[in-house]
Design an enzyme around this catalytic site. Structure first.
Site, PDB file in Angstrom:
ATOM      1  N   HIS A   1       0.825  -1.205   0.000  1.00 37.20           N
ATOM      2  CA  HIS A   1       0.000   0.000   0.000  1.00 37.20           C
ATOM      3  C   HIS A   1       0.858   1.253   0.000  1.00 37.20           C
ATOM      4  CE1 HIS A   1       0.379  -0.860   4.433  1.00 37.20           C
ATOM      5  NE2 HIS A   1       0.517   0.462   4.534  1.00 37.20           N
TER       6      HIS A   1
ATOM      7  N   GLU B   1      -7.556   3.856  10.233  1.00 34.15           N
ATOM      8  CA  GLU B   1      -7.115   3.684   8.855  1.00 34.15           C
ATOM      9  C   GLU B   1      -8.214   3.087   7.997  1.00 34.15           C
ATOM     10  OE1 GLU B   1      -3.780   0.795   9.040  1.00 34.15           O
ATOM     11  OE2 GLU B   1      -5.170  -0.622   8.124  1.00 34.15           O
TER      12      GLU B   1
ATOM     13  N   GLN C   1      -3.864   3.476   1.444  1.00 35.11           N
ATOM     14  CA  GLN C   1      -4.206   3.486   2.868  1.00 35.11           C
ATOM     15  C   GLN C   1      -4.377   4.943   3.301  1.00 35.11           C
ATOM     16  OE1 GLN C   1      -1.002   2.734   5.850  1.00 35.11           O
ATOM     17  NE2 GLN C   1      -2.321   1.087   6.584  1.00 35.11           N
TER      18      GLN C   1
ATOM     19  N   HIS D   1       3.781   7.174   3.921  1.00 34.92           N
ATOM     20  CA  HIS D   1       4.752   6.077   3.767  1.00 34.92           C
ATOM     21  C   HIS D   1       4.353   5.171   2.611  1.00 34.92           C
ATOM     22  CE1 HIS D   1       1.789   4.140   6.585  1.00 34.92           C
ATOM     23  NE2 HIS D   1       2.034   3.081   5.844  1.00 34.92           N
TER      24      HIS D   1
ATOM     25  N   GLU E   1       7.400   1.040   5.165  1.00 39.44           N
ATOM     26  CA  GLU E   1       6.816   0.041   6.045  1.00 39.44           C
ATOM     27  C   GLU E   1       7.018  -1.324   5.396  1.00 39.44           C
ATOM     28  OE1 GLU E   1       2.617   0.673   6.714  1.00 39.44           O
ATOM     29  OE2 GLU E   1       2.303  -1.355   7.459  1.00 39.44           O
TER      30      GLU E   1
HETATM   31 CO    CO Z   1       0.822   1.470   6.281  1.00 35.81          CO
END
Ligand code: CO
Length: 134
Positions: free
Chosen positions: A8, A44, A55, A79, A129
């Site tokens: 994502h 989220e 996301q 991210h 991530e």
């Molecule tokens: Co994330």
């Protein structure tokens, strides 16, 4: 290390409902999954797009990592998440390569997956991530 996918791309937003409504109106997509993750101080939403996801992250308060991000940088890209086959092996490899880690041990992320963050100083000024899908 085996990277499987860009799992994502995450965008920090102030108002999750407003952001989801904008996405629906502009791109015709909606969330498959929405979850409060109290340990991370966020709510989220995951929106599937092709083989990957967008996301959306909304902080639960100003004094949370995403809350502080919004205060200093405003809404925007937060991210990028790489899906890995083996998160422990990926972290060991990154540590060996000298990359600065945020998490040396995986923690639980949205959807029950195991995740860990790599510091933006390690690559391209971008928070990365790692996700091991369970
Ligand atoms: Co994330």
């Amino acid at each position: 290390m085996l990277l499987l996918n860009i799992h994502h791309t995450a965008v920090a937003v102030r108002d999750l409902d407003a952001a989801l409504s904008d996405l629906a109106a502009q791109y015709g997509v909606g969330p498959q999954h929405r979850e409060v993750i109290a340990e991370q101080g966020v709510e989220e939403a995951m929106v599937a797009i092709g083989g990957s996801n967008l996301q959306l992250l909304m902080p639960l308060g100003d004094d949370t990592p995403v809350g502080r991000f919004l205060s200093s940088r405003g809404e925007g890209l937060h991210h990028i998440a790489f899906q890995v086959a083996d998160i422990e092996a990926a972290l060991a490899h990154l540590e060996e390569s000298g990359a600065q880690l945020v998490d040396r041990v995986p923690r639980r992320g949205g959807g029950g997956h195991r995740i860990a963050f790599v510091h933006p100083k390690a690559f391209g000024g971008t928070l990365i991530e790692l996700v091991e899908v369970s």
